[in-house]
Scaffold this active site. Structure first.
Site, mmCIF file in Angstrom:
data_model
loop_
_atom_site.group_PDB
_atom_site.id
_atom_site.type_symbol
_atom_site.label_atom_id
_atom_site.label_comp_id
_atom_site.label_asym_id
_atom_site.label_seq_id
_atom_site.Cartn_x
_atom_site.Cartn_y
_atom_site.Cartn_z
ATOM 1 N N CYS A 31 4.190 8.066 13.055
ATOM 2 C CA CYS A 31 4.430 6.686 12.262
ATOM 3 C C CYS A 31 5.891 6.944 11.887
ATOM 4 C CB CYS A 31 3.458 6.473 11.388
ATOM 5 S SG CYS A 31 3.714 6.829 9.725
ATOM 6 N N ARG A 34 1.707 -5.875 4.352
ATOM 7 C CA ARG A 34 0.758 -4.574 4.507
ATOM 8 C C ARG A 34 0.454 -4.133 3.102
ATOM 9 N NH1 ARG A 34 2.653 0.213 7.172
ATOM 10 N NH2 ARG A 34 0.374 0.830 6.314
ATOM 11 N N ARG A 61 2.975 13.137 10.472
ATOM 12 C CA ARG A 61 1.715 12.841 10.056
ATOM 13 C C ARG A 61 0.622 13.519 11.005
ATOM 14 N NH1 ARG A 61 1.596 7.156 7.317
ATOM 15 N NH2 ARG A 61 0.219 7.952 5.778
ATOM 16 N N ASP A 83 5.443 7.275 -2.543
ATOM 17 C CA ASP A 83 5.564 5.797 -2.347
ATOM 18 C C ASP A 83 6.262 5.067 -3.156
ATOM 19 O OD1 ASP A 83 3.730 6.272 -0.283
ATOM 20 O OD2 ASP A 83 1.907 5.801 -1.378
ATOM 21 N N LYS A 105 -4.092 -0.850 -2.870
ATOM 22 C CA LYS A 105 -4.405 -0.774 -1.532
ATOM 23 C C LYS A 105 -4.937 0.526 -0.931
ATOM 24 C CE LYS A 105 -0.862 0.282 1.472
ATOM 25 N NZ LYS A 105 -1.052 1.442 2.312
ATOM 26 N N ASN A 106 -4.387 1.487 -1.597
ATOM 27 C CA ASN A 106 -4.562 2.983 -1.158
ATOM 28 C C ASN A 106 -6.026 3.480 -1.748
ATOM 29 O OD1 ASN A 106 -2.523 2.918 0.543
ATOM 30 N ND2 ASN A 106 -1.273 4.417 -0.757
#
Ligand code: EPZ
Length: 430
Positions: free
Chosen positions: A126, A409, A131, A317, A22-23
Site C-alpha cells: 500500500c 476513510r 506492509r 498516524d 476507526k482503528n
C-alpha cells in the site's frame, strides 16, 4: 471526485466532538465473526472504511442493523450497530474486497478459530510501505494452523479439534497481528502467551470487548498478553473508545492556526506523548471534564524533534500532521519515521504550500517559516491528506485539496467540525 477548499487564516474557536476510533472499530467489528450471538457496538464512527467493512462482513454472513444515528446537541453522532453472525456463510475473503482495506485481512483470525479454515487474499502493498503479513502467518502457525500461499491467497487450516494455545514472541511489534492472535487464541484449546505484543489502546479496547464476550485475556496494554482459550464466545455490548488520532490532529490544527478549542469526549491518556510534543511546541493543553482544551497561538511555534514508535511512543498516524505544525515553527526540527518506510508523501505537497523540508533516509529536516501560502495539493493517504488540511488552515489564501476520498476513510464530518469552529472549509463535489 470531491475536493476540499480551505481559506486559511482563521483561528479555531469552539468545541469539536471526537468520534469513536476507526482503528478500534474495525477489529471490534471483525470480532463479531467469533460468536453466533449479537455483538452491539456503540460509538461507531461513520467512515468509508467502516462502511466497506460492513460489506465485507456481510459477505461472511454477518447481519447488521444500525440505529442511534441521531445528532446530539454538540454535533456528534452516536451510532450503535448490532452484528449477528449466526452461521459463517463464507470463509473466503476475496481480493476485490481485501485489496481495498488492509484491515479486512484480519478476518483470518476469527474465521480460522471458529470454522477451522479461512481463505483470505493477501492484502498486497500500500502507499505507505510494503506492509507484509509474515507475522500473522508465523503467529497462527504457532497456534497449530497450516498456512499455505496459493494464487495470491492464504489458505489457513486449523488442526482437527481446533487451534492450540502456544507461546509466541513477535519479532516486531504489530498492531494487526496482535489483534488477530488475540481473536484466534480466544477460541483455541489451552493457554496462549503473546510476547512483544502491541500495547496500543485499540488492542486494550479489543481485549476488553472480547472479555465481555467471555474470553479470558489478561495483560493487554503491556507487551505480554495471556489468553486462556474458551470453547465459545457470547454476545456483548461495547463502546468504541475515542479516536486518539482524530484528537491529536485537531489539537495540532489549533496549535498551528491559533485559537481555543475543547476536544469533547476524548481522553488525554490515549495520546500523552503526542500532547507533550504539542505542549513543547508552545500550545497549552489541559484536561477538562470529559475532554481536552487546546489553546494555540499560531505563531512563536517552537521546533520539536519527534521519532515515531509503537505505543506509548509518538504515533506514526500523527507524524504527517506534526510535520505540518513544524513547517511553521521558528527554527529547525526533525521528524523520524520508524514504523513505515514510505510515509513521507506529504512532504512534496507541503512544499507546495511553502514548507521547507529535506529528506534524508527516514528523517525529515523541517526549516520552519512564518508564512505558508495556499495552493492546490493532492491527498495521497489518509493521514497525509489531513496534514494538508491543517496546513491549509494556517496558510494565507486558498488551498484546494483533491482526492478527498482518503480523508473520508478516517475523519468523520471533518468540514463540519472545522466550520463550526470558525474555519472556512467547504467540500466541492464535481
Ligand atoms: C495499524 O496498522 C493501523 N491500522 C495503522 O493506521 C497504523 O499506522 C499502524 O497500526 C501502526 O500504528 C489499523 O489499526 C486499521 P502494524 P497495521 O502491523 O496493524 C510491519 C491509519 O492511517 N509488519 O502495526 O497494519 C509493518 O510493515 C492506519 O489509520 C510486518 O513486518 O500496522 C510495519 O512496518 C495506517 N509484518 C510495522 O510492522 C507483518 O506481518 C507495524 O505495522 C505485519 C506488520
Amino acid at each position: 471526485m470531491d475536493r476540499i477548499r480551505i481559506v486559511g487564516g482563521n483561528e479555531l474557536k469552539g468545541i469539536i466532538p471526537i468520534s469513536g476510533a476507526k482503528n478500534a472499530a474495525l477489529p471490534l467489528m471483525i470480532a463479531s465473526l467469533l460468536t453466533s450471538d449479537t455483538l452491539t457496538l456503540e460509538n461507531v464512527p461513520h467512515l468509508a472504511d467502516v462502511e466497506l467493512l460492513l460489506r465485507i462482513l456481510g459477505n461472511h454472513g454477518v447481519d447488521v442493523s444500525v440505529n442511534g444515528r441521531r445528532e446530539h446537541q454538540d454535533g456528534s453522532y452516536s451510532r450503535t450497530i448490532h452484528f449477528t453472525c449466526r452461521t459463517v456463510a463464507d470463509t473466503t475473503a476475496p481480493y476485490e474486497l481485501v485489496s481495498k482495506m488492509r484491515a479486512s485481512f484480519w478476518v483470518i483470525g476469527p474465521l480460522l478459530a471458529r470454522e477451522g479454515k479461512a481463505r483470505v487474499s493477501l492484502p498486497g502493498g500500500c502507499a505507505i510501505g510494503t506492509r507484509p503479513v509474515d507475522l500473522f502467518i508465523e503467529g497462527l502457525q504457532a497456534l497449530g494452523a497450516e498456512m499455505e500461499i496459493d494464487g495470491g491467497y492464504i489458505n489457513a487450516t486449523a488442526p482437527k479439534g481446533g487451534l492450540i494455545g502456544a507461546t509466541y514472541n513477535f519479532p516486531k511489534v504489530s498492531v494487526g497481528a496482535t489483534h488477530v492472535m488475540m481473536m484466534a487464541a480466544s477460541l483455541a484449546r489451552g493457554t496462549t502467551v503473546i510476547g512483544n505484543a502491541a500495547r496500543e489502546p485499540e488492542v486494550v479496547d479489543l481485549a476488553n470487548c472480547l472479555n465481555a464476550m467471555g474470553a479470558k485475556i489478561s495483560g493487554a496494554g503491556t507487551s505480554t498478553i495471556t489468553i486462556e482459550g474458551v470453547s465459545s464466545l457470547s454476545g456483548a455490548r461495547h463502546r468504541v473508545l475515542p479516536d486518539r488520532i482524530e484528537t491529536g490532529t485537531y489539537a495540532m490544527a489549533v496549535a498551528m492556526t491559533g485559537g481555543d478549542v475543547v476536544l469533547q469526549g476524548t481522553d488525554a491518556s490515549l495520546l500523552d506523548t503526542a500532547l507533550e510534543a504539542i505542549r513543547r511546541a508552545g500550545a497549552e493543553v489541559t484536561e477538562t471534564d470529559g475532554g481536552i482544551r487546546v489553546v494555540g497561538y499560531g505563531s512563536e511555534i517552537r521546533p520539536v524533534d519527534i521519532v515515531t514508535e509503537p505505543f506509548p511512543g509518538f504515533p506514526t498516524d500523527l507524524q504527517a500532521q506534526f510535520m505540518g505544525l513544524m513547517t511553521r515553527a521558528n527554527g529547525v526540527s526533525h521528524v523520524t519515521e520508524t514504523i513505515f518506510e514510505n510515509r513521507f508523501m506529504h512532504v512534496q505537497e507541503l512544499a507546495r504550500l511553502g514548507a521547507r523540508i529535506t529528506l534524508s533516509g527516514q528523517t525529515a529536516r523541517i526549516e520552519g517559516t512564518s508564512r505558508l501560502r495556499g495552493a492546490p495539493v493532492m491527498a495521497t493517504d489518509l493521514r497525509a491528506s489531513v496534514s494538508l488540511v491543517i496546513a491549509g488552515l494556517a496558510a494565507e489564501g486558498e488551498t484546494m485539496v483533491s482526492r478527498v476520498y482518503h480523508l473520508d476513510r478516517g475523519f468523520e464530518r471533518l468540514e463540519e467540525k472545522l466550520t463550526r469552529c470558525g474555519a472556512i472549509v467547504e467540500r466541492i463535489s464535481d
